[in-house]
Design an enzyme around this catalytic site. Structure first.
Site, PDB file in Angstrom:
ATOM      1  N   HIS A  77     -13.526  -9.921   6.408  1.00  0.00           N
ATOM      2  CA  HIS A  77     -14.182 -11.342   4.794  1.00  0.00           C
ATOM      3  C   HIS A  77     -14.187 -12.670   5.703  1.00  0.00           C
ATOM      4  O   HIS A  77     -13.256 -12.789   6.927  1.00  0.00           O
ATOM      5  CB  HIS A  77     -13.132 -11.497   3.514  1.00  0.00           C
ATOM      6  CG  HIS A  77     -11.129 -11.575   4.484  1.00  0.00           C
ATOM      7  ND1 HIS A  77     -10.651 -12.438   4.586  1.00  0.00           N
ATOM      8  CD2 HIS A  77     -10.578 -10.775   4.519  1.00  0.00           C
ATOM      9  CE1 HIS A  77     -10.161 -12.800   4.952  1.00  0.00           C
ATOM     10  NE2 HIS A  77      -9.962 -11.226   5.313  1.00  0.00           N
ATOM     11  N   ASP A  79     -12.902 -16.178   3.905  1.00  0.00           N
ATOM     12  CA  ASP A  79     -12.050 -16.180   3.650  1.00  0.00           C
ATOM     13  C   ASP A  79     -11.025 -15.981   3.643  1.00  0.00           C
ATOM     14  O   ASP A  79     -10.997 -15.515   4.682  1.00  0.00           O
ATOM     15  CB  ASP A  79     -12.242 -16.050   1.842  1.00  0.00           C
ATOM     16  CG  ASP A  79     -11.473 -14.998   1.359  1.00  0.00           C
ATOM     17  OD1 ASP A  79     -12.057 -14.084   2.173  1.00  0.00           O
ATOM     18  OD2 ASP A  79     -10.387 -15.320   0.939  1.00  0.00           O
ATOM     19  N   ASP A 139      -6.760 -14.391  10.248  1.00  0.00           N
ATOM     20  CA  ASP A 139      -7.175 -13.191   9.142  1.00  0.00           C
ATOM     21  C   ASP A 139      -8.517 -14.221   7.842  1.00  0.00           C
ATOM     22  O   ASP A 139      -7.787 -15.092   6.769  1.00  0.00           O
ATOM     23  CB  ASP A 139      -6.171 -12.733   8.442  1.00  0.00           C
ATOM     24  CG  ASP A 139      -6.419 -12.055   7.046  1.00  0.00           C
ATOM     25  OD1 ASP A 139      -6.983 -11.302   6.772  1.00  0.00           O
ATOM     26  OD2 ASP A 139      -5.401 -12.108   6.989  1.00  0.00           O
ATOM     27  N   GLU A 172     -11.717 -12.728  -0.465  1.00  0.00           N
ATOM     28  CA  GLU A 172     -11.165 -11.029  -0.434  1.00  0.00           C
ATOM     29  C   GLU A 172      -9.420 -11.968  -0.265  1.00  0.00           C
ATOM     30  O   GLU A 172      -8.905 -10.278  -0.824  1.00  0.00           O
ATOM     31  CB  GLU A 172     -10.834 -10.149   0.747  1.00  0.00           C
ATOM     32  CG  GLU A 172      -9.848  -9.409   1.862  1.00  0.00           C
ATOM     33  CD  GLU A 172      -8.420  -9.645   1.877  1.00  0.00           C
ATOM     34  OE1 GLU A 172      -7.756  -8.395   2.068  1.00  0.00           O
ATOM     35  OE2 GLU A 172      -7.863 -10.618   2.625  1.00  0.00           O
ATOM     36  N   GLU A 173      -9.181 -12.779   0.339  1.00  0.00           N
ATOM     37  CA  GLU A 173      -7.351 -13.372  -0.392  1.00  0.00           C
ATOM     38  C   GLU A 173      -7.500 -13.802  -1.546  1.00  0.00           C
ATOM     39  O   GLU A 173      -6.268 -13.782  -1.819  1.00  0.00           O
ATOM     40  CB  GLU A 173      -7.786 -14.561   0.241  1.00  0.00           C
ATOM     41  CG  GLU A 173      -8.188 -14.632   2.038  1.00  0.00           C
ATOM     42  CD  GLU A 173      -6.872 -13.515   2.725  1.00  0.00           C
ATOM     43  OE1 GLU A 173      -5.376 -12.943   1.779  1.00  0.00           O
ATOM     44  OE2 GLU A 173      -6.733 -13.678   4.298  1.00  0.00           O
ATOM     45  N   HIS A 376      -1.254 -16.515   7.515  1.00  0.00           N
ATOM     46  CA  HIS A 376      -1.285 -17.147   5.975  1.00  0.00           C
ATOM     47  C   HIS A 376      -0.804 -18.414   6.263  1.00  0.00           C
ATOM     48  O   HIS A 376       0.210 -18.814   5.948  1.00  0.00           O
ATOM     49  CB  HIS A 376      -0.798 -15.971   5.217  1.00  0.00           C
ATOM     50  CG  HIS A 376      -2.067 -15.379   4.254  1.00  0.00           C
ATOM     51  ND1 HIS A 376      -1.927 -14.773   3.718  1.00  0.00           N
ATOM     52  CD2 HIS A 376      -2.873 -14.557   4.864  1.00  0.00           C
ATOM     53  CE1 HIS A 376      -2.576 -14.074   3.816  1.00  0.00           C
ATOM     54  NE2 HIS A 376      -4.087 -13.656   4.270  1.00  0.00           N
TER      55      HIS A 376
END
Length: 405
Positions: A77, A79, A139, A172-173, A376
């Site tokens: 992903h 984002d 990520d 996705e997040e 994150h």
């Protein structure tokens, strides 16, 4: 362009998604990376590479072996999580010799092996880190870099491979990564997301996930004349939260243990909203958790009058049920890792991926590691050598699928 240069390039593109947005993708800035990736895929020779109106990047590579093989999908992903700042990322690569890493001298931001003991496992490796003011975005831009470099390796070295389908998804997040994904048009029979963390992870179980939105209507009056009149919506929210099992909060759980997580709390005396996520690997247990929060709301409504509304919504399901019929794919992946000198780590994802939903949409999609850690947040890092190991596993898996009897 090597795998390090790719990741450096991708993380500097601002792609944070927005859970409060009503558009798809949730932020137009995700198209900036999408267009870059389309151009790079075409440069590699995937001539059908495109990005659609929803922000999905897709491309296909035709097989170079004369065999009737299943089409393998590879997904990551674009984002990054809105949990931390994702604009103005300043990546750098350091050789880690142990101890503390000074991320930002001016702000005295330090990545310490005392706070993050896993650093002790990567001494002597090259780490990509932030300047401590943003997340890194490995990520899942590391997953994108790994897939792109796997394609480059296959094409430049003319390695045997079956038909491949590639997709890079938005949002996705914020849990919407495959809301508009066309599985049939994608054309894969089985797939992997490259969206894991530690070296060696291969995952085919994830949480069963439910979101719970609590809306509270209070009564606001001047505090000086509030007796017998004021009903403080904030206080009701706090009372509700205290009624949920203390031992089932994320900070007290691990492994297969589920949790109630209060993700957001906003409001004032007159009105408040609480957003919870309910997680467990067992659907029946999540159903019981939903009943617990519903019972708490019902009790408070009897106590204070009908002031609280609860909305429960399923987010995604444990993908294990859909992947278990394809365990030969997991076994093959484990074999490739062992041949690469990597110890396989088969553990459940304490979260979800696009693969969670794709598996229930008809495309069995387990998850592979990228090597990234501390996602994150500003202490995120990724060993370059672990990214390269992930690429080697992807390439090895593709080759084994193409050459096995």
């Amino acid at each position: 362009m090597n795998i390090t240069e790719r990741l450096k390039k991708y993380v500097q593109v601002y792609t944070t998604s927005d859970e409060s947005s009503t558009t798809y993708p949730s932020t137009a800035r995700q198209f900036d990376l999408a267009h870059i990736l389309v151009d790079e895929l075409k440069e590699l020779g995937l001539s059908d590479a495109k990005v659609d109106d929803y922000g999905y990047v897709t491309a296909h590579l035709k097989r170079n072996v004369d065999k009737d093989l299943p089409t393998l999908g590879l997904l990551s992903h674009m984002d990054t999580a809105p949990a931390a700042k994702g604009e103005g990322v300043k990546p750098r690569v350091i050789r880690y010799e142990g101890g503390d890493i000074l991320l930002n001298k001016e702000k005295n931001i330090v990545l310490s092996d005392k706070d993050f003991p896993a650093l002790k496992d990567v001494v002597g490796l090259d780490l990509m880190v932030t300047d401590g003011t943003t997340l890194l975005g490995a990520d899942d831009k590391a997953g994108i870099a790994i897939i792109m470099d796997s394609l480059r390796t296959l094409i430049e070295e003319d390695l045997p491979h079956g038909d491949l389908a590639v997709a890079f998804t938005p949002d996705e997040e914020v849990g919407r990564g495959v809301d508009h994904f066309d599985v049939e048009a994608f054309g894969a029979d089985i797939a992997f997301t490259v969206d894991g963390s530690r070296l060696g992870e291969v995952q085919y179980e994830c949480f069963h996930a439910v979101s719970a939105k609590v809306e509270i209507q209070g009564v606001s009056v001047h505090p000086g004349t509030a007796k017998n009149h004021m009903i403080n919506a904030i206080s009701l929210g706090m009372e509700l939260d205290r009624m949920l099992p203390e031992q089932m909060r994320p900070q007290y759980t691990e492994g297969y243990e589920g949790f109630f997580h209060l993700d957001q709390f906003r409001g004032n005396v007159e009105a408040a909203e609480l957003d919870y996520i309910l997680r467990d690997f067992d659907a029946d247990k999540v159903e019981n958790m939903s009943a617990i929060i519903q019972a708490a709301v019902d009790f408070l409504n009897r106590k204070y009058g009908e002031r609280i509304t609860l909305t429960l919504e399923e987010s995604y399901r444990n993908m294990r049920e859909k992947i278990e019929p394809h365990m030969d794919l997991i076994d093959l992946c484990v074999r490739v890792m062992e041949e690469e000198g990597i110890e396989p780590i088969i553990e459940p994802i304490r979260g979800g991926t696009d693969g969670s939903r794709l598996s229930w949409m008809g495309l069995p999609t387990p998850n592979l590691f990228t090597g990234g850690m501390n996602f994150h947040g500003p202490y995120e890092y990724i060993p370059i050598q672990h990214m390269e190991k992930s690429r080697d596993v992807v390439v090895g898996l593709i080759q084994k699928m193409a050459t096995r009897a």
